[in-house]
Structure formats: C-alpha cells, structure tokens
Scaffold this motif. Structure first.
Motif, PDB file in Angstrom:
ATOM      1  N   ILE A 126      -2.013  -2.997  -7.407  1.00  0.00           N
ATOM      2  CA  ILE A 126      -3.425  -3.081  -7.020  1.00  0.00           C
ATOM      3  C   ILE A 126      -3.923  -4.515  -7.104  1.00  0.00           C
ATOM      4  O   ILE A 126      -4.620  -4.996  -6.194  1.00  0.00           O
TER       5      ILE A 126
ATOM      6  N   LEU B  16      -5.361  -6.877  -4.001  1.00  0.00           N
ATOM      7  CA  LEU B  16      -6.666  -7.536  -4.014  1.00  0.00           C
ATOM      8  C   LEU B  16      -6.543  -9.050  -3.861  1.00  0.00           C
ATOM      9  O   LEU B  16      -7.309  -9.677  -3.126  1.00  0.00           O
TER      10      LEU B  16
ATOM     11  N   ILE C  64       0.846  -1.199   0.000  1.00  0.00           N
ATOM     12  CA  ILE C  64       0.000   0.000   0.000  1.00  0.00           C
ATOM     13  C   ILE C  64       0.883   1.252   0.000  1.00  0.00           C
ATOM     14  O   ILE C  64       0.622   2.205  -0.734  1.00  0.00           O
TER      15      ILE C  64
ATOM     16  N   GLY D 137       2.306   1.892  -3.417  1.00  0.00           N
ATOM     17  CA  GLY D 137       1.259   2.409  -4.299  1.00  0.00           C
ATOM     18  C   GLY D 137       0.949   3.874  -4.030  1.00  0.00           C
ATOM     19  O   GLY D 137       0.812   4.674  -4.962  1.00  0.00           O
TER      20      GLY D 137
END
Length: 112
Positions: free
Chosen positions: A52, A56, A25, A28
């Motif tokens: 991403i 997920l 995270i 990102g």
C-alpha cells in the motif's frame, strides 16, 4: 530528433509505469483474497502495508514528475520511477514465491 519521438518515449514510459502499478495492485488484491501468502502468518500484514505504501508513493512520485519535471528528459524521470518500483515488485514477487516464511514454505505453487 525525429518528430514525435519525445512523445512516443513518454507514452512508453507511462505504459511501463501503469504495468508496474497494476501488478502491485494485483498482488495486493490477491493477498487480501487469500490467494497469495508470504509465509509469516500475521506478519504478512507488513507486506500488505508495504504494498500500500509503495502504491501511494508511486502515485505521488508520478504526479510530481508530471507536474514538476520540465524539458526534454521528462520521460527519464518516469523511467527511473518505474524501475524503482519494478525492483520493489520483483522483491515482493520473490517473497511470495521462493522467499516464503516458515509457516507456509514454497511448494512450487504461487497461489496458496
């Protein structure tokens, strides 16, 4: 087996999973903020999409392990998932440091 040992192993693997997840995270968010680049110009969006998708899938696999794995070896599945995504995190880290593309070659600084 020592009493409480299974719970401790599960807690350690859960913390390890959260560290890897948080790192992905962070990368990102730093990419979206413009602090981290992969050196491929518009092609950097591929790496954002990859991060991403990794996040997920990481969530999905952890939920699958939490709700479907049974028995004393549940922590092993958490550990396997964490090591898989740790490998992805290492590859991503290599790509925004030494493995940068030709548009912004590695200059010794992580933040661009």
């Amino acid at each position: 087996m020592i009493i409480g040992m299974k719970n401790t192993k599960l807690q350690v693997t859960a913390i390890f999973n959260w560290i890897v997840f948080s790192y992905l995270i962070l990368v990102g968010v730093l990419y979206i903020g413009g602090k981290v680049v992969f050196g491929h110009g518009l092609g950097d969006l591929f790496y954002l999409a990859f991060i991403i998708v990794c996040l997920l899938v990481h969530i999905g696999l952890n939920l699958l392990v939490i709700y479907k794995a049974r028995g004393n070896h549940k922590y092993i599945w958490h550990l396997i998932v964490a090591f898989i995504f740790l490998t992805f995190a290492i590859i991503i880290t290599w790509k925004f440091t030494y493995g940068r593309g030709s548009e912004s070659k590695w200059n010794g600084y992580i933040f661009y």
